[in-house]
Design a protein around this motif. Structure first.
Motif, PDB file in Angstrom:
ATOM      1  N   LYS B  47      36.311  48.126  51.256  1.00  0.00           N
ATOM      2  CA  LYS B  47      37.477  47.539  50.590  1.00  0.00           C
ATOM      3  C   LYS B  47      38.399  48.644  50.084  1.00  0.00           C
ATOM      4  O   LYS B  47      39.616  48.558  50.234  1.00  0.00           O
ATOM      5  N   LYS B  51      42.676  49.883  50.668  1.00  0.00           N
ATOM      6  CA  LYS B  51      43.673  50.091  49.611  1.00  0.00           C
ATOM      7  C   LYS B  51      44.267  51.497  49.669  1.00  0.00           C
ATOM      8  O   LYS B  51      45.350  51.731  49.156  1.00  0.00           O
TER       9      LYS B  51
ATOM     10  N   ASP C  48      39.672  39.117  58.348  1.00  0.00           N
ATOM     11  CA  ASP C  48      40.285  37.957  57.720  1.00  0.00           C
ATOM     12  C   ASP C  48      41.681  37.792  58.308  1.00  0.00           C
ATOM     13  O   ASP C  48      42.545  38.632  58.124  1.00  0.00           O
ATOM     14  N   GLY C  50      43.956  35.189  57.776  1.00  0.00           N
ATOM     15  CA  GLY C  50      44.629  34.069  57.127  1.00  0.00           C
ATOM     16  C   GLY C  50      43.829  32.781  57.224  1.00  0.00           C
ATOM     17  O   GLY C  50      42.850  32.595  56.511  1.00  0.00           O
ATOM     18  N   LYS C 127      41.386  39.135  52.199  1.00  0.00           N
ATOM     19  CA  LYS C 127      42.640  39.803  51.833  1.00  0.00           C
ATOM     20  C   LYS C 127      43.125  39.334  50.476  1.00  0.00           C
ATOM     21  O   LYS C 127      43.732  40.085  49.723  1.00  0.00           O
ATOM     22  N   CYS C 128      42.900  38.045  50.193  1.00  0.00           N
ATOM     23  CA  CYS C 128      43.290  37.532  48.889  1.00  0.00           C
ATOM     24  C   CYS C 128      42.011  37.068  48.215  1.00  0.00           C
ATOM     25  O   CYS C 128      41.413  36.067  48.587  1.00  0.00           O
ATOM     26  N   VAL C 129      41.555  37.876  47.275  1.00  0.00           N
ATOM     27  CA  VAL C 129      40.194  37.723  46.762  1.00  0.00           C
ATOM     28  C   VAL C 129      40.011  36.436  45.960  1.00  0.00           C
ATOM     29  O   VAL C 129      38.971  35.796  46.019  1.00  0.00           O
ATOM     30  N   ASP C 130      41.023  36.018  45.232  1.00  0.00           N
ATOM     31  CA  ASP C 130      40.831  34.895  44.314  1.00  0.00           C
ATOM     32  C   ASP C 130      40.923  33.529  44.994  1.00  0.00           C
ATOM     33  O   ASP C 130      40.555  32.524  44.406  1.00  0.00           O
ATOM     34  N   CYS C 131      41.477  33.489  46.229  1.00  0.00           N
ATOM     35  CA  CYS C 131      41.661  32.152  46.809  1.00  0.00           C
ATOM     36  C   CYS C 131      40.478  31.749  47.684  1.00  0.00           C
ATOM     37  O   CYS C 131      39.600  32.525  47.940  1.00  0.00           O
TER      38      CYS C 131
END
Lengths: 125, 360, 131
Positions: B47, B51, C48, C50, C127-131
């Motif tokens: 990860k 970044k 990932d 989408g 890519k979008c950790v919270d969703c």
């Protein structure tokens, strides 16, 4: 065990392979990657080093002409020395000494005696 | 006796250099089942690599492993060079081989020492580590650091080795070879060593492929598979032949690694003799484009695979690291059952576990 | 290999050169065939995309690599390869934990607790950790 007998006998009469460390110290090798030191006068505060630092140990404040360096985050890779356009960064051969606290070094033009330890938190990151 | 006892081996155990837990189910002294529990050193490096700037990742991936760090950087740089179509200067390729083989040499020396330690042969352990120290010294002289040498860069290498240092490498490996000649026969033919390793933790040739094992463990089971055979870097000029053993037990794994130390010394001599002169770094411009690349190299522990995908910016879309221990850990569940509890440390050590690699 | 999928995203993703497209239905049959031919499973890479996951399976035989490319919707279950190649259980458990890919028939199931802590409820590699 017969195979190892030679080594055992040799060990009996050999000098130890280690050094009695605090009393005898090995000279650092030439070109070893050790401490990072900045030259506050040569530096133009462009921020190239802080962008490239893989450990995010450098923060440059362009407006106040100051450079904050966190030696305990530094991984001594020497990448900043490579990217500096003004050769203002110098890597010494000695390793960093241990310390009681994770200090932050501030560098600036020579009016500020460098390096000076500050209490200011260096970055949000 | 029908009851089973579960013994947790690790995460802190004298033979493990790193934290790994094995839950061993025992029936009397015999192991019947094993469940590896990971997750003590997961750092999220994959990860973090998304970044970071792609140039910074060279230093980040080196820190995945503390022993074969340089080879991680080589593999990552090869993938990026593939995406960006960077051609390497020949000298850089050779220098990568020289440092890579020095890394393999000191890693195998470390392992042979740990093997001796795992069955209580302390003085042999000390002997191996004494020799290893010379190789670390030469690494520090040529690159500036002992293990995490940070000598690799995208497009080549960051430092050159002077002729004087090349001569010194040759003298050091000559000396190492002489000393190894005195102690490698102890590993190969001593009855105490053989009693602890022959016939222990066997993996047959037929099972080896399904277990997904790589590196010296696979070669000890009679399959000649080594990523260096693909001829990446300068290996295509060095006439490389893998070391293969047939019996598939702990002894065969020790023999493969012992022979590979000699092989590395031979490769080093060849590479230094053939070393071409010239540039060490190709300059490049821009960011990796929208493309993906897979690269693989041979680490001391086995085959290392990187999948790197760029997206046109300075950050990467994905960096996937498949480390050799990650594919060797499942094999433990086939090696351990049926063995005595006392053999467990030797068997676990025989795959040369690198847990920091596994969890990244 | 042309990639003319019905991908609704405006973002175009690169395809690994030489990858062979595969679907959930013929994955197991194809891998069984590769196994009979003597291929080694190297690893699998999950990405990932989408709405979808893109999974590459990397195989090797005689130093030549073969890549299988699988695109699945995020709700769909992927058949596990761990009964064909035992070593797949660790790879699939990792994907399950870090990406949230659903697998059917996992040989050993860590229940999403391979690397992360007991109280962690995120899939960090998305890519979008919270969703």
């Amino acid at each position: 065990m017969a195979n190892f007998l030679g080594a055992v006998i040799e060990n009996l009469f050999k000098k130890p392979a280690t050094r009695p460390y605090p009393f005898t110290k090995r000279e650092p090798f030439k070109d070893a990657r050790g401490l990072i030191k900045f030259d506050g006068d040569k530096c133009v505060y462009c921020g190239a080093c802080s962008k490239k630092c893989p450990a995010a140990a450098i923060r440059v404040e362009r407006a106040e002409k100051a450079l904050y360096f966190e030696p305990f985050k530094c991984v001594t890779c020497g990448f900043c020395v490579e990217v500096c356009p003004k050769d203002a960064i110098n890597q010494e051969f000695e390793y960093r000494k241990p310390d009681y606290s994770k200090s932050i070094e501030k560098y600036g033009p020579s009016a500020v005696p460098a390096p000076a330890k500050t209490e200011a938190p260096p970055s949000q990151a | 006796m029908s009851t089973r006892t579960v013994i947790p081996m690790g995460p802190q155990h004298p033979v493990f250099p790193e934290p790994l837990q094995l839950k061993l189910s025992l029936k009397d002294e015999k192991i019947v089942d094993v469940a590896p529990a990971l997750g003590y050193v997961h750092r999220g490096i994959e990860k973090a690599a998304e970044k970071n700037d792609f140039t910074q990742n060279v230093f980040l991936v080196e820190r995945i492993c503390g022993i074969c760090s340089f080879i991680h950087a080589v593999c990552y740089c090869m993938a990026i060079e593939d995406i960006m179509k960077i051609e390497l200067p020949p000298r850089a390729n050779y220098l990568r081989v020289i440092w890579g083989e020095l890394h393999r040499l000191h890693s195998h020396m470390l392992w042979l020492g740990l093997l001796a330690d795992s069955f209580g042969f302390e003085s042999l352990f000390m002997k191996f580590w004494e020799i290893r120290e010379r190789i670390l010294d030469i690494l520090e002289k040529t690159t500036g650091a002992r293990v995490i040498i940070s000598a690799c860069a995208i497009g080549g290498v960051r430092r050159d080795i002077s002729d004087e240092h090349l001569q010194e490498i040759l003298t050091v490996i000559d000396k190492c070879e002489k000393e190894l000649n005195g102690i490698i026969p102890v590993v190969m033919s001593d009855t105490t060593v053989k009693r602890r390793t022959v016939g222990v933790g066997v993996i047959e040739k037929e099972k080896a492929i399904h277990l997904g094992i790589v590196g010296p463990v696979l070669r000890a089971s009679g399959i000649a598979q080594d990523a260096r055979m693909t001829g990446y870097g300068a290996y295509k000029y060095l006439d490389f032949k893998p070391v293969v053993e047939e019996s598939g037990d702990c002894y065969a794994r020790a023999v493969v690694r012992a022979k590979e130390t000699y092989q590395s010394i031979g490769l080093l001599r060849k590479a230094i003799n053939q070393l071409p002169s010239g540039d060490i770094l190709t300059k490049y411009k821009g960011n990796p484009g929208k493309a993906a690349a897979v690269s693989r190299v041979e680490q001391p522990r086995g085959e290392l695979i990187y999948y790197v995908e760029g997206n046109g910016t300075k950050n990467l879309e994905r960096v996937r690291v498949r480390t050799p221990t990650f594919s060797n850990v499942p094999a433990l569940s086939k090696m351990l059952p049926g063995m005595e509890l006392a053999d467990a440390p030797v068997i676990v050590l025989s795959i040369d576990p690198c847990i920091s690699c596994t969890e990244r | 290999m042309t990639q003319t999928d019905t991908q609704p995203q405006e973002k175009q993703f690169p395809v690994l050169e030489g990858a062979e497209n595969i679907t959930i239905d013929n994955l197991t049959a194809r891998v069984k065939k590769l196994d009979e031919e003597g291929y080694r499973l190297l690893t699998a890479t999950c990405l990932d995309r989408g709405e979808k996951y893109e999974i590459y399976y990397h195989f090797d035989k005689d130093l030549t690599m073969l890549h299988l490319r699988l695109l699945v919707n995020k709700e769909e279950e992927v058949p596990s390869l761990s009964l064909i190649y035992l070593c797949a259980f660790l790879i699939e458990n990792e994907m399950k934990e870090l990406f949230g890919v659903k697998f059917s028939g996992l040989f050993v199931n860590y229940g999403g607790r391979l690397f992360l802590g007991e109280d962690s409820d995120i899939t960090p590699m998305l890519k979008c950790v919270d969703c």
